[in-house]
Design a protein around this motif. Structure first.
Motif, PDB file in Angstrom:
ATOM      1  N   SER A  56     -11.575   2.658   5.159  1.00  0.00           N
ATOM      2  CA  SER A  56     -12.539   3.310   6.135  1.00  0.00           C
ATOM      3  C   SER A  56     -12.387   4.726   5.604  1.00  0.00           C
ATOM      4  O   SER A  56     -13.626   5.462   5.999  1.00  0.00           O
ATOM      5  CB  SER A  56     -12.553   2.985   7.495  1.00  0.00           C
ATOM      6  N   MET A  57     -11.245   5.034   5.210  1.00  0.00           N
ATOM      7  CA  MET A  57     -11.242   6.442   4.470  1.00  0.00           C
ATOM      8  C   MET A  57     -11.024   6.658   3.080  1.00  0.00           C
ATOM      9  O   MET A  57     -10.865   7.746   2.565  1.00  0.00           O
ATOM     10  CB  MET A  57      -9.975   7.171   5.436  1.00  0.00           C
ATOM     11  N   GLY A  58     -11.544   5.607   2.548  1.00  0.00           N
ATOM     12  CA  GLY A  58     -11.648   5.604   1.112  1.00  0.00           C
ATOM     13  C   GLY A  58     -10.363   5.225   0.100  1.00  0.00           C
ATOM     14  O   GLY A  58     -10.286   5.560  -0.840  1.00  0.00           O
ATOM     15  N   ILE A  59      -9.213   4.916   1.077  1.00  0.00           N
ATOM     16  CA  ILE A  59      -7.891   4.663   0.368  1.00  0.00           C
ATOM     17  C   ILE A  59      -7.492   3.347   0.085  1.00  0.00           C
ATOM     18  O   ILE A  59      -7.748   2.461   1.105  1.00  0.00           O
ATOM     19  CB  ILE A  59      -6.733   5.448   1.484  1.00  0.00           C
ATOM     20  N   VAL A  60      -7.130   3.276  -1.291  1.00  0.00           N
ATOM     21  CA  VAL A  60      -6.920   1.679  -1.567  1.00  0.00           C
ATOM     22  C   VAL A  60      -5.437   1.817  -1.229  1.00  0.00           C
ATOM     23  O   VAL A  60      -4.433   2.111  -1.665  1.00  0.00           O
ATOM     24  CB  VAL A  60      -7.188   1.613  -3.037  1.00  0.00           C
ATOM     25  N   LEU A  61      -5.145   0.269  -0.745  1.00  0.00           N
ATOM     26  CA  LEU A  61      -3.651  -0.234  -0.591  1.00  0.00           C
ATOM     27  C   LEU A  61      -3.584  -1.494  -1.296  1.00  0.00           C
ATOM     28  O   LEU A  61      -4.482  -2.367  -1.376  1.00  0.00           O
ATOM     29  CB  LEU A  61      -3.214  -0.437   0.861  1.00  0.00           C
ATOM     30  N   PRO A  62      -2.434  -2.004  -1.734  1.00  0.00           N
ATOM     31  CA  PRO A  62      -2.271  -3.533  -2.184  1.00  0.00           C
ATOM     32  C   PRO A  62      -2.528  -4.210  -0.895  1.00  0.00           C
ATOM     33  O   PRO A  62      -2.407  -4.089   0.334  1.00  0.00           O
ATOM     34  CB  PRO A  62      -0.879  -3.534  -2.617  1.00  0.00           C
ATOM     35  N   ARG A  63      -2.760  -5.580  -1.202  1.00  0.00           N
ATOM     36  CA  ARG A  63      -3.216  -6.511   0.026  1.00  0.00           C
ATOM     37  C   ARG A  63      -2.240  -7.087   0.931  1.00  0.00           C
ATOM     38  O   ARG A  63      -2.408  -6.918   1.804  1.00  0.00           O
ATOM     39  CB  ARG A  63      -3.872  -8.026  -1.010  1.00  0.00           C
ATOM     40  N   ASN A  64      -0.825  -7.465   0.141  1.00  0.00           N
ATOM     41  CA  ASN A  64      -0.111  -8.238   0.793  1.00  0.00           C
ATOM     42  C   ASN A  64       1.222  -7.108   1.433  1.00  0.00           C
ATOM     43  O   ASN A  64       1.622  -6.181   0.598  1.00  0.00           O
ATOM     44  CB  ASN A  64       0.396  -9.320   0.319  1.00  0.00           C
ATOM     45  N   THR A  65       2.082  -7.380   2.507  1.00  0.00           N
ATOM     46  CA  THR A  65       3.169  -6.613   2.980  1.00  0.00           C
ATOM     47  C   THR A  65       4.257  -6.647   1.948  1.00  0.00           C
ATOM     48  O   THR A  65       4.739  -5.449   1.321  1.00  0.00           O
ATOM     49  CB  THR A  65       3.678  -7.048   4.019  1.00  0.00           C
TER      50      THR A  65
ATOM     51  N   ALA B 274       3.784  -6.442  -1.429  1.00  0.00           N
ATOM     52  CA  ALA B 274       3.471  -5.274  -2.165  1.00  0.00           C
ATOM     53  C   ALA B 274       3.346  -4.034  -1.941  1.00  0.00           C
ATOM     54  O   ALA B 274       3.747  -3.024  -2.675  1.00  0.00           O
ATOM     55  CB  ALA B 274       1.993  -5.758  -3.168  1.00  0.00           C
ATOM     56  N   GLN B 275       2.613  -3.816  -0.581  1.00  0.00           N
ATOM     57  CA  GLN B 275       2.756  -2.658  -0.110  1.00  0.00           C
ATOM     58  C   GLN B 275       3.899  -1.808   0.252  1.00  0.00           C
ATOM     59  O   GLN B 275       3.997  -0.670  -0.211  1.00  0.00           O
ATOM     60  CB  GLN B 275       2.198  -2.642   1.525  1.00  0.00           C
ATOM     61  N   ALA B 276       4.924  -2.833   0.657  1.00  0.00           N
ATOM     62  CA  ALA B 276       6.392  -2.178   0.736  1.00  0.00           C
ATOM     63  C   ALA B 276       7.138  -1.483  -0.235  1.00  0.00           C
ATOM     64  O   ALA B 276       8.123  -0.745   0.053  1.00  0.00           O
ATOM     65  CB  ALA B 276       7.254  -3.175   1.397  1.00  0.00           C
TER      66      ALA B 276
END
Length: 488
Positions: free
Chosen positions: A368-377, A379-381
């Motif tokens: 909602s602030m335009g910031i892209v994260l990977p889908r799964n934990t 990958a994010q971690a």
């Protein structure tokens, strides 16, 4: 994704250390000094209210209560250029994020099999259906065979489409739901994620029965029912929503106006972070699907025609919808307001139940602030595009607690299979908001208490247990901060 009770390790182990060559936070090297300067953790046990969620009072369930604690809640953490740079880094450095524009017009067998193979091996463990019956090996073999992995051609022309309705992404091309144990029907082991209307995809393969596409989306590759994809020219698909006149969904969800004339656009759910083009030149008194538009925004949405092709048509979004003309500024106050809009929403593994899971929750808050994260934990971690503190299994409880004292609003805390977002500190205790199946802690009598939540919830972090005797704090694998290295 989140995990079931108490937590199921799903992601690969996080790497130790900090992201970047010099360890940008340098926090671990300074923990001894920091601990001496920061307030001690609360020494008295946290109270357990009647609702059995330890340490949570009514005021903790209000975003404004956490915003009031901040000295500069509206300070920009990144401006527009900073967000764009962060996203460019994510797309460049994180292999879990796909840049669809860069995929070739002809996909090789190796490329397609590289996406397909990790999902396509028939399961070897026992699985159960929603009636509690065991799914037989022949049934599983037939499901896997529908993926038609051996039919992938040496070269496949890439096809393009837009998602026209919120749709599940599946491990296999089947709607069959399967579970790890009888009676546990919340966590479907064939559910991967979901895609929202307007999401571009590259169609890489088709199932043997012809009813499913294997698609590559910006953040995931899996199977989707083809009835939810409108196929169109590359330039149309990639050009959708790129204009200046647009709306971003800033509520948990928004729905288009019901209409009987275009069912594909009637009461259509749009989730937080979805960006849709506005038809700014639509005549002020020209009806849309039989309705005068003056009480709504006239937006453009994709639909799939009977022949499978893509069309872009007008739809109405009520002016009462929680939307904004652009992505929200990236501030601590907005992180809190956006996350609390999901408070109480039912937990949905892999975005099932028209809701979301733990990693989907934090992804949509940031989107909602335009910031892209990977889908799964998983990958994010480990994402190299974020500012990261990593932990080794041997790191002491005290070292971990000292790091928790330094955390800021929006920091993401990872344990195997789960992520929590920090919302602040109260009386020396770290509080988080997360989409979770439940929490475990030790009661005043010393006995282990398990509280089923199955929702987006606020909880303290330090009292939680990962299992019957191990603190959750001791299972933290990483903390990620969404800010370029070197930013204040």
């Amino acid at each position: 994704m989140n995990a079931s009770m108490p937590y199921r390790p799903l992601g690969r182990p996080a790497r130790a250390g900090f992201a970047g060559p010099d360890g940008p936070l340098k926090a671990l090297a300074l923990l001894g000094l920091l601990a001496a300067c920061l307030p001690a953790l609360a020494r008295d046990p946290l109270p357990v209210p009647a609702h059995a969620v330890i340490g949570v009072q009514d005021r903790h369930l209000q975003a404004d209560d956490w915003i009031r604690r901040l000295a500069q809640p509206d300070r920009l953490l990144l401006d527009g250029a900073g967000v764009a740079a962060q996203n460019d880094r994510m797309r460049k450095d994180d292999r879990h994020v796909h840049v669809l524009h860069d995929l070739p017009a002809a996909l090789t067998r190796a490329q397609v099999r590289g996406w397909l193979d990790p999902l396509s091996a028939p399961p070897t463990r026992t699985l159960y259906d929603d009636q509690g019956g065991e799914v037989t090996k022949p049934q599983l073999a037939a499901i896997a065979a529908n993926a038609a992995v051996d039919a992938v051609a040496a070269n496949t022309a890439a096809r393009y489409g837009l998602v026209v309705h919120r749709a599940d992404l599946r491990t296999f091309p089947t709607r069959q739901r399967v579970f790890s144990s009888r009676g546990d029907t919340d966590i479907d082991r064939f559910q991967e994620s979901a895609l929202f209307p307007g999401t571009p995809v590259v169609i890489a393969h088709t199932s043997a029965d012809g009813d499913w596409y294997f698609v590559v989306s910006p953040r995931y590759a899996a199977w989707i029912e083809k009835r939810f994809v409108g196929e169109g020219p590359r330039e149309t698909v990639f050009g959708y929503g790129t204009g200046a006149s647009a709306l971003v969904v800033t509520g948990a969800t928004a729905r288009t106006v019901y209409n009987p004339e275009e069912p594909g656009l009637s009461a259509l759910q749009l989730d937080m972070g979805v960006r849709v083009p506005v038809l700014a030149d639509w005549p002020a008194n020209k009806p849309v699907n039989g309705q005068h538009p003056y009480t709504s925004h006239v937006i453009q949405l994709p639909v799939r025609r009977d022949d499978g092709t893509l069309a872009l048509l007008p739809a109405l979004l009520p002016r009462t919808a929680d939307v904004a003309p652009d992505y929200l500024p990236y501030t601590s106050a907005n992180l809190l307001r956006q996350s609390f809009k999901f408070l109480g929403e039912r937990y949905g593994w892999g975005h099932s139940y028209d809701s979301r899971d733990c990693s989907g929750f934090v992804s949509e808050v940031y989107q909602s602030m335009g910031i892209v994260l990977p889908r799964n934990t998983s990958a994010q971690a480990v994402s190299p595009a974020l500012e990261r503190i990593g932990f080794d299994a041997g790191d002491s409880h005290e070292k971990r607690l000292a790091v928790l004292r330094t955390l800021q609003v929006g920091d993401l805390v990872y344990i195997p299979g789960h992520v929590m977002m920090v919302i602040g500190h109260d009386n020396g205790t770290t509080y988080t908001i997360h989409d979770t199946t439940g929490i475990t802690y030790r009661g005043a009598d010393g006995n282990v208490v398990r509280t089923t939540l199955n929702s987006v919830a606020v909880t303290p972090l330090e009292p939680l247990l990962f299992n019957s005797d191990q603190p959750t704090v001791d299972r933290i694998t990483a903390i990620q901060r969404v800010r370029p290295q070197g930013a204040p």
